[in-house]
Design an enzyme around this catalytic site. Structure first.
Site, PDB file in Angstrom:
ATOM      1  N   HIS A  32      79.492  56.617  29.170  1.00 15.14           N
ATOM      2  CA  HIS A  32      80.451  55.567  28.839  1.00 15.14           C
ATOM      3  C   HIS A  32      79.776  54.354  28.209  1.00 15.14           C
ATOM      4  O   HIS A  32      80.412  53.341  27.963  1.00 15.14           O
ATOM      5  CB  HIS A  32      81.198  55.157  30.119  1.00 15.14           C
ATOM      6  CG  HIS A  32      82.315  54.197  29.887  1.00 15.14           C
ATOM      7  ND1 HIS A  32      83.101  54.221  28.752  1.00 15.14           N
ATOM      8  CD2 HIS A  32      82.780  53.158  30.612  1.00 15.14           C
ATOM      9  CE1 HIS A  32      83.994  53.246  28.813  1.00 15.14           C
ATOM     10  NE2 HIS A  32      83.816  52.582  29.934  1.00 15.14           N
ATOM     11  N   CYS A  33      78.452  54.426  27.933  1.00 11.46           N
ATOM     12  CA  CYS A  33      77.757  53.218  27.442  1.00 11.46           C
ATOM     13  C   CYS A  33      77.131  53.385  26.070  1.00 11.46           C
ATOM     14  O   CYS A  33      77.592  52.783  25.097  1.00 11.46           O
ATOM     15  CB  CYS A  33      76.689  52.813  28.452  1.00 11.46           C
ATOM     16  SG  CYS A  33      77.375  52.327  30.032  1.00 11.46           S
ATOM     17  N   ILE A  34      76.064  54.187  25.991  1.00  7.75           N
ATOM     18  CA  ILE A  34      75.228  54.186  24.777  1.00  7.75           C
ATOM     19  C   ILE A  34      76.008  54.622  23.517  1.00  7.75           C
ATOM     20  O   ILE A  34      75.815  54.019  22.455  1.00  7.75           O
ATOM     21  CB  ILE A  34      73.957  55.058  24.961  1.00  7.75           C
ATOM     22  CG1 ILE A  34      73.253  54.727  26.289  1.00  7.75           C
ATOM     23  CG2 ILE A  34      72.983  54.887  23.809  1.00  7.75           C
ATOM     24  CD1 ILE A  34      72.691  53.326  26.395  1.00  7.75           C
ATOM     25  N   ILE A  81      79.030  54.091  22.888  1.00  6.81           N
ATOM     26  CA  ILE A  81      80.201  53.227  22.675  1.00  6.81           C
ATOM     27  C   ILE A  81      79.813  51.780  22.426  1.00  6.81           C
ATOM     28  O   ILE A  81      80.259  51.153  21.450  1.00  6.81           O
ATOM     29  CB  ILE A  81      81.119  53.315  23.918  1.00  6.81           C
ATOM     30  CG1 ILE A  81      81.717  54.722  24.007  1.00  6.81           C
ATOM     31  CG2 ILE A  81      82.210  52.239  23.881  1.00  6.81           C
ATOM     32  CD1 ILE A  81      82.511  54.979  25.254  1.00  6.81           C
ATOM     33  N   ASP A  82      78.970  51.232  23.309  1.00  7.00           N
ATOM     34  CA  ASP A  82      78.717  49.783  23.303  1.00  7.00           C
ATOM     35  C   ASP A  82      78.250  49.230  21.954  1.00  7.00           C
ATOM     36  O   ASP A  82      78.715  48.163  21.529  1.00  7.00           O
ATOM     37  CB  ASP A  82      77.712  49.418  24.394  1.00  7.00           C
ATOM     38  CG  ASP A  82      78.174  49.851  25.770  1.00  7.00           C
ATOM     39  OD1 ASP A  82      79.363  50.204  25.900  1.00  7.00           O
ATOM     40  OD2 ASP A  82      77.367  49.849  26.707  1.00  7.00           O
TER      41      ASP A  82
END
Ligand SMILES: NC(=O)c1ccc[n+]([C@@H]2O[C@H](COP(=O)([O-])OP(=O)(O)OC[C@H]3O[C@@H](n4cnc5c(N)ncnc54)[C@H](O)[C@@H]3O)[C@@H](O)[C@H]2O)c1
Length: 456
Positions: free
Chosen positions: A274-276, A278-279
């Site tokens: 859910h991070c790399i 997307i962010d």
């Protein structure tokens, strides 16, 4: 410091402040447990009744949080969970840990933050500290959260307090957890910073104050963009190495012996979680709003996004050397979680690889001790799958190791499989039937050695 701020400061110091956590997922539940273990009475809020029921029954659903801890905290009254947002009115501090996904267009989807903040606004009182933890673009706290909360007539920094503190949790990391990872905090005003700092200091080892919420938001995006860009670089180097007949894994292992100026990143089937993935796009979107083009982010996204297709190419090539086509071959995927030892399949590149293989006519199965079932809706193939037993590898034309879970018995995998494509360098010994991304094909190594011997 105003009376309201001084009162909250005392309540934090004496652990009598009532702590509310909105969103009880991979970030929110560990945080709630950490606050509760530090002596606060914590109420977790989630829309998902199953999560609320699990906690109410003393059960954890996050692998990094032991059920024994949740059960103990629930029994002693330190931790409870609810779907009832009206109880927000009783909280003294509120941390927001809701999802921040991307829309299909790769634009930020802030709908979860908006919904959470509107619920908080409906119950906001004087003297409450609100901290946003969800990863988001710089400016969100001041441009979106503050105005929504101020619609109540209460003023941020005066009647209530507002800060941003990025969550840096790394699920599955046995060394670093919520407590021992330093917490960056940026408040809207010095008082907001001071209160947020006091709150976190009660439950994390080190708090790192910065000058504003905007800086704190940017810190998190720099960290994750750094990872995305470096993974993109090493994925490109891996493909370059494959082309040049060099083993990228050996190259990275040797390069990392340099004691300064180098940090190892490893190739893989693509970005997940859910991070790399997307962010960085939150950052490039925000930059674009002000006419700034972020080329590194776009390029890394392009290279990393192409990895699942490159892996399918390696699988096709490996099968071809065994005189088989992808079409009608049985490919067993070992590991579908987005990274080692975790059960999270959000954005997992394994799902992309499986979808592409399915499009090429391959029959799919998988093995993952952390993900017992994969529904047809979760991948492009559209049919439900359940995790196989390790013995099933013997019936596959090719086994693709996409996630290097520690629970896999790699010796057995090598002994029983006819052909393996290893995207993580999980199999350390060299074998004639094991292909690795970023490295010469096994038979190429043999022929290169022969050519080399001949040349001598
Ligand atoms: N997962 C990670 O490793 C990680 C690490 C650092 C930062 N983050 C960031 O933290 C944030 C949360 O991520 P996560 O992985 O915990 O997500 P998650 O999906 O695991 O959990 C989010 C929870 O929020 C709940 N929720 C959504 N809207 C709500 C609302 N209005 N009110 C109450 N509950 C609501 C959902 O039901 C869900 O349980 C994201 O911004 C993410 O980028 C995640």
């Amino acid at each position: 410091m105003t009376t309201a701020a001084a009162r909250l400061r005392n309540e934090i110091g004496s652990r009598t402040a009532r702590v509310g956590i909105v969103g009880l997922g991979y970030v929110g539940l560990p945080l709630a447990v950490e606050f509760a273990q530090s002596g606060f009475t914590v109420v977790g809020f989630d829309l998902d009744a199953r999560k609320v029921d699990a906690i109410s029954n003393g059960r954890s659903y996050i692998p990094d949080v032991p059920t024994a801890d949740v059960s103990h905290l629930v029994q002693t009254g330190r931790l409870s969970a609810t779907t009832d947002v009206a109880l927000l009115a009783k909280m003294d501090t509120i941390n927001i840990c809701v999802p921040t996904p991307l829309r299909k267009t790769k634009d930020p989807d802030l709908s979860y933050i908006v919904a959470a903040v509107e619920a908080i606004a409906a119950h906001l009182r004087h003297g409450v500290l609100v901290v946003l933890e969800s990863t988001t673009y710089p400016g969100t706290t001041e441009e979106l959260v503050q105005p929504l909360l101020e619609r109540t007539g209460l003023r941020a920094g005066v009647d209530f307090f507002l800060a941003f503190s990025p969550e840096r949790v790394d699920p599955g990391n046995g060394t670093f957890n919520t407590r021992n990872v330093p917490k960056v905090v940026g408040g809207l005003t010095p008082t907001c910073s001071d209160l947020a700092r006091a709150l976190y200091a009660a439950c994390v080892d080190r708090v790192v104050p910065v000058s504003s919420p905007r800086v704190a938001e940017m810190v998190k995006l720099l960290e994750n963009t750094f990872r995305a860009v470096n993974i993109g670089l090493v994925n490109e180097i891996a493909q370059m190495c494959e082309h040049l007949g060099i083993d990228v894994w050996e190259v990275v292992d040797a390069a990392k012996t340099k004691p300064f100026g180098f940090m190892p990143f490893y190739p893989g089937p693509g970005l997940g979680g859910h991070c790399i993935p997307i962010d960085p796009f939150y950052l490039s979107w925000k930059a674009k709003q002000s006419g700034f083009e972020s080329r590194f982010i776009e390029l890394a996204g392009h290279v990393n996004g192409a990895m699942p297709r490159a892996v399918v190419g390696t699988i096709a090539n490996a099968l071809n050397r065994h005189r088989k086509s992808l079409n009608a071959s049985h490919v067993l995927i070992a590991g579908i979680g987005y990274k080692r030892d975790i059960d999270d399949i959000r954005e997992s590149p394994a799902l992309d690889v499986m979808g592409l293989l399915h499009q090429q006519g391959a029959r799919l199965s998988y093995i993952d001790p952390h993900v017992p079932r994969l529904s047809g809706k979760q991948w492009l193939g559209g049919y439900d799958l359940t995790s196989c037993d390790i013995d099933a590898v013997a019936s596959a034309d090719c086994v693709a190791v996409l996630t290097d879970h520690r629970a896999f018995d790699y010796d057995k995998l090598v002994a029983k499989s006819r052909l393996i494509v290893d995207t993580r360098n999980a199999i350390k010994q060299r074998h004639a039937h094991v292909f690795r991304i970023g490295a010469p094909a096994p038979d190429q190594t043999a022929s290169a050695a022969l050519v080399g011997a001949g040349a001598e």
